[in-house]
Design a protein around this motif. Structure first.
Motif, PDB file in Angstrom:
ATOM      1  N   GLN A  56      -1.762  14.694 -16.406  1.00 24.93           N
ATOM      2  CA  GLN A  56      -1.566  15.971 -15.720  1.00 24.93           C
ATOM      3  C   GLN A  56      -2.240  15.927 -14.366  1.00 24.93           C
ATOM      4  O   GLN A  56      -3.288  15.326 -14.193  1.00 24.93           O
ATOM      5  CB  GLN A  56      -2.175  17.124 -16.524  1.00 24.93           C
ATOM      6  N   ASN A  57      -1.603  16.589 -13.397  1.00 21.59           N
ATOM      7  CA  ASN A  57      -2.289  16.767 -12.132  1.00 21.59           C
ATOM      8  C   ASN A  57      -3.089  18.051 -12.191  1.00 21.59           C
ATOM      9  O   ASN A  57      -3.162  18.713 -13.209  1.00 21.59           O
ATOM     10  CB  ASN A  57      -1.297  16.757 -10.955  1.00 21.59           C
ATOM     11  N   ASP A  58      -3.729  18.404 -11.097  1.00 23.89           N
ATOM     12  CA  ASP A  58      -4.645  19.551 -11.112  1.00 23.89           C
ATOM     13  C   ASP A  58      -3.923  20.867 -11.359  1.00 23.89           C
ATOM     14  O   ASP A  58      -4.543  21.868 -11.710  1.00 23.89           O
ATOM     15  CB  ASP A  58      -5.401  19.607  -9.770  1.00 23.89           C
ATOM     16  N   ASP A  59      -2.615  20.883 -11.180  1.00 27.18           N
ATOM     17  CA  ASP A  59      -1.850  22.104 -11.422  1.00 27.18           C
ATOM     18  C   ASP A  59      -1.352  22.180 -12.860  1.00 27.18           C
ATOM     19  O   ASP A  59      -0.613  23.096 -13.224  1.00 27.18           O
ATOM     20  CB  ASP A  59      -0.632  22.174 -10.474  1.00 27.18           C
ATOM     21  N   GLY A  60      -1.743  21.206 -13.676  1.00 28.16           N
ATOM     22  CA  GLY A  60      -1.303  21.205 -15.064  1.00 28.16           C
ATOM     23  C   GLY A  60       0.086  20.646 -15.252  1.00 28.16           C
ATOM     24  O   GLY A  60       0.647  20.698 -16.343  1.00 28.16           O
ATOM     25  N   GLU A  61       0.677  20.103 -14.194  1.00 23.73           N
ATOM     26  CA  GLU A  61       2.042  19.566 -14.281  1.00 23.73           C
ATOM     27  C   GLU A  61       2.022  18.217 -14.981  1.00 23.73           C
ATOM     28  O   GLU A  61       1.236  17.342 -14.653  1.00 23.73           O
ATOM     29  CB  GLU A  61       2.611  19.391 -12.866  1.00 23.73           C
ATOM     30  N   ASN A  62       2.863  18.053 -15.993  1.00 18.89           N
ATOM     31  CA  ASN A  62       2.940  16.783 -16.699  1.00 18.89           C
ATOM     32  C   ASN A  62       3.683  15.759 -15.860  1.00 18.89           C
ATOM     33  O   ASN A  62       4.709  16.061 -15.251  1.00 18.89           O
ATOM     34  CB  ASN A  62       3.659  16.955 -18.042  1.00 18.89           C
ATOM     35  N   ASP A  63       3.167  14.530 -15.831  1.00 19.98           N
ATOM     36  CA  ASP A  63       3.795  13.451 -15.090  1.00 19.98           C
ATOM     37  C   ASP A  63       4.408  12.464 -16.065  1.00 19.98           C
ATOM     38  O   ASP A  63       3.692  11.773 -16.789  1.00 19.98           O
ATOM     39  CB  ASP A  63       2.772  12.736 -14.209  1.00 19.98           C
ATOM     40  N   GLU A  64       5.721  12.419 -16.103  1.00 19.69           N
ATOM     41  CA  GLU A  64       6.390  11.502 -17.004  1.00 19.69           C
ATOM     42  C   GLU A  64       6.208  10.073 -16.525  1.00 19.69           C
ATOM     43  O   GLU A  64       6.112   9.802 -15.329  1.00 19.69           O
ATOM     44  CB  GLU A  64       7.877  11.831 -17.076  1.00 19.69           C
ATOM     45  N   MET A  65       6.141   9.145 -17.484  1.00 19.33           N
ATOM     46  CA  MET A  65       6.018   7.734 -17.135  1.00 19.33           C
ATOM     47  C   MET A  65       7.264   7.269 -16.391  1.00 19.33           C
ATOM     48  O   MET A  65       8.340   7.862 -16.520  1.00 19.33           O
ATOM     49  CB  MET A  65       5.828   6.892 -18.389  1.00 19.33           C
ATOM     50  N   ASP A 170      13.051   8.564  -7.104  1.00 17.81           N
ATOM     51  CA  ASP A 170      12.151   9.505  -6.429  1.00 17.81           C
ATOM     52  C   ASP A 170      11.066  10.045  -7.364  1.00 17.81           C
ATOM     53  O   ASP A 170      10.609  11.184  -7.228  1.00 17.81           O
ATOM     54  CB  ASP A 170      12.921  10.672  -5.804  1.00 17.81           C
ATOM     55  N   HIS A 171      10.655   9.227  -8.319  1.00 15.12           N
ATOM     56  CA  HIS A 171       9.539   9.572  -9.195  1.00 15.12           C
ATOM     57  C   HIS A 171       8.283   9.767  -8.341  1.00 15.12           C
ATOM     58  O   HIS A 171       8.178   9.239  -7.236  1.00 15.12           O
ATOM     59  CB  HIS A 171       9.315   8.431 -10.198  1.00 15.12           C
ATOM     60  N   LYS A 172       7.321  10.520  -8.858  1.00 13.39           N
ATOM     61  CA  LYS A 172       6.087  10.774  -8.105  1.00 13.39           C
ATOM     62  C   LYS A 172       5.414   9.478  -7.679  1.00 13.39           C
ATOM     63  O   LYS A 172       4.846   9.385  -6.583  1.00 13.39           O
ATOM     64  CB  LYS A 172       5.125  11.618  -8.933  1.00 13.39           C
ATOM     65  N   VAL A 173       5.452   8.459  -8.523  1.00  8.91           N
ATOM     66  CA  VAL A 173       4.878   7.167  -8.166  1.00  8.91           C
ATOM     67  C   VAL A 173       5.560   6.612  -6.917  1.00  8.91           C
ATOM     68  O   VAL A 173       4.915   6.088  -6.013  1.00  8.91           O
ATOM     69  CB  VAL A 173       5.016   6.174  -9.343  1.00  8.91           C
ATOM     70  N   GLY A 174       6.887   6.737  -6.871  1.00  6.93           N
ATOM     71  CA  GLY A 174       7.620   6.277  -5.699  1.00  6.93           C
ATOM     72  C   GLY A 174       7.233   7.037  -4.450  1.00  6.93           C
ATOM     73  O   GLY A 174       7.132   6.463  -3.359  1.00  6.93           O
ATOM     74  N   LYS A 175       7.005   8.335  -4.596  1.00  9.02           N
ATOM     75  CA  LYS A 175       6.602   9.146  -3.454  1.00  9.02           C
ATOM     76  C   LYS A 175       5.244   8.710  -2.924  1.00  9.02           C
ATOM     77  O   LYS A 175       5.009   8.684  -1.710  1.00  9.02           O
ATOM     78  CB  LYS A 175       6.574  10.629  -3.846  1.00  9.02           C
ATOM     79  N   ILE A 176       4.343   8.356  -3.836  1.00 13.36           N
ATOM     80  CA  ILE A 176       3.021   7.887  -3.423  1.00 13.36           C
ATOM     81  C   ILE A 176       3.134   6.557  -2.687  1.00 13.36           C
ATOM     82  O   ILE A 176       2.525   6.351  -1.633  1.00 13.36           O
ATOM     83  CB  ILE A 176       2.089   7.759  -4.644  1.00 13.36           C
ATOM     84  N   LEU A 177       3.946   5.640  -3.223  1.00  7.59           N
ATOM     85  CA  LEU A 177       4.146   4.348  -2.573  1.00  7.59           C
ATOM     86  C   LEU A 177       4.742   4.526  -1.179  1.00  7.59           C
ATOM     87  O   LEU A 177       4.316   3.882  -0.211  1.00  7.59           O
ATOM     88  CB  LEU A 177       5.064   3.471  -3.423  1.00  7.59           C
ATOM     89  N   ARG A 178       5.735   5.415  -1.089  1.00  8.86           N
ATOM     90  CA  ARG A 178       6.389   5.659   0.207  1.00  8.86           C
ATOM     91  C   ARG A 178       5.419   6.291   1.198  1.00  8.86           C
ATOM     92  O   ARG A 178       5.426   5.962   2.395  1.00  8.86           O
ATOM     93  CB  ARG A 178       7.618   6.547  -0.001  1.00  8.86           C
ATOM     94  N   SER A 179       4.576   7.185   0.706  1.00 14.60           N
ATOM     95  CA  SER A 179       3.585   7.840   1.562  1.00 14.60           C
ATOM     96  C   SER A 179       2.585   6.835   2.122  1.00 14.60           C
ATOM     97  O   SER A 179       2.220   6.884   3.303  1.00 14.60           O
ATOM     98  CB  SER A 179       2.857   8.927   0.770  1.00 14.60           C
ATOM     99  N   LEU A 180       2.148   5.896   1.271  1.00 18.19           N
ATOM    100  CA  LEU A 180       1.208   4.873   1.732  1.00 18.19           C
ATOM    101  C   LEU A 180       1.863   3.959   2.763  1.00 18.19           C
ATOM    102  O   LEU A 180       1.257   3.628   3.796  1.00 18.19           O
ATOM    103  CB  LEU A 180       0.716   4.049   0.537  1.00 18.19           C
ATOM    104  N   TRP A 181       3.085   3.561   2.485  1.00 18.75           N
ATOM    105  CA  TRP A 181       3.809   2.702   3.446  1.00 18.75           C
ATOM    106  C   TRP A 181       3.966   3.409   4.777  1.00 18.75           C
ATOM    107  O   TRP A 181       3.752   2.827   5.843  1.00 18.75           O
ATOM    108  CB  TRP A 181       5.174   2.329   2.858  1.00 18.75           C
ATOM    109  N   GLN A 182       4.335   4.695   4.739  1.00 18.59           N
ATOM    110  CA  GLN A 182       4.534   5.455   5.964  1.00 18.59           C
ATOM    111  C   GLN A 182       3.221   5.648   6.716  1.00 18.59           C
ATOM    112  O   GLN A 182       3.201   5.629   7.955  1.00 18.59           O
ATOM    113  CB  GLN A 182       5.156   6.820   5.656  1.00 18.59           C
ATOM    114  N   GLU A 183       2.140   5.815   5.979  1.00 21.36           N
ATOM    115  CA  GLU A 183       0.825   5.955   6.629  1.00 21.36           C
ATOM    116  C   GLU A 183       0.494   4.718   7.444  1.00 21.36           C
ATOM    117  O   GLU A 183      -0.016   4.819   8.555  1.00 21.36           O
ATOM    118  CB  GLU A 183      -0.262   6.203   5.582  1.00 21.36           C
TER     119      GLU A 183
END
Length: 256
Positions: A56-65, A170-183
């Protein structure tokens, strides 16, 4: 649910009691503990708070594998970096040139040697690992390839979108990877600027190693291309030391 846990006072942690632990651990005390009241540790991923081990993230949202098929497809795609040769060395006839994956590994490793307290080493390591990941699809587009900088950026951006949006859906993991690459591409954070320094330094360190293994090779152009571009004081010191070592080596070769 109450269980007996072993309290490791030295580390202030609790582990499940067992006959082995009871027999070999000293300076411990066994106390009943309601494990439902133990709060999970918090971790941060790209500015988002997560409760460790809860999914879960801080908002209580479940993150599927990540879907296993998508994970395998993504890793197969990224794995192409192990077979994608660095174009600069290929064009100069280097025998058995390194892959993009080889280069990225040592770029990421550089983070561990930095002592600057301002640097988030975890992030800089991640940026180093991911900074060339789009080349798994578009290859290592080197200067002089006939492809403009704008076209290169467009191709690489399309590649990272394919890997993180199409393959990972576009899983959350993918968004994190894309964010790091863009940074890294934006070069606005202190970590992304530092990793660019690592990228440049690793290139000339590799050039020096090729010259050492083959004295007939001269890769002076790579050293000249880096002059004045490394910004961080610690990496500047590495650069100075490498150039000094190379100068002494070349001077010795000339005199022998």
């Amino acid at each position: 649910l109450c269980l007996n846990l072993v309290h490791l006072k030295k580390f202030d942690i609790f582990v499940y009691k067992s006959s082995v632990l009871s027999g070999i651990l000293s300076n411990c005390q066994t106390v009943p503990r309601d494990i439902s009241r133990i709060e999970p540790a918090r971790t941060k991923e790209n500015g988002m708070d997560f409760l460790e081990g809860t999914g879960q993230n801080d908002d209580g949202e479940n993150d599927e594998m990540v879907d296993p098929k998508q994970a395998v497809e993504f890793l197969r795609c990224a794995g192409k970096l192990k077979r994608t040769l660095r174009t600069g060395w290929v064009l100069r006839g280097i025998e058995n040139p390194e892959s993009v994956c080889d280069h990225s590994w040592r770029v990421a490793l550089c983070s561990y040697l930095i002592t600057d307290k301002r640097i988030d080493k975890k992030k800089s390591g991640e940026l180093g690992l991911l900074h060339d990941i789009s080349e798994a699809i578009v290859g290592d587009i080197a200067p002089g390839s006939g492809i403009s900088k704008a076209e290169k950026e467009k191709l690489e951006h399309g590649a990272i979108l394919h890997m993180t949006k199409d393959i990972l859906r576009d899983h959350k993991v993918g968004k994190i990877l894309r964010s790091l690459w863009q940074e890294y591409e934006d070069r606005e954070s202190i970590e992304s600027s530092l990793v660019k320094d690592f990228d440049l330094f690793e290139m000339i360190l590799q050039a020096d190693e090729y010259e050492i293994s083959n004295p007939s090779v001269n890769l002076e152009e790579f050293f000249k291309s880096v002059e004045g571009r490394i910004k961080h004081p610690e990496v500047q010191a590495w650069h100075k030391e490498l150039v000094q070592q190379r100068g002494e080596r070349l001077q010795h070769c000339d005199s022998s």
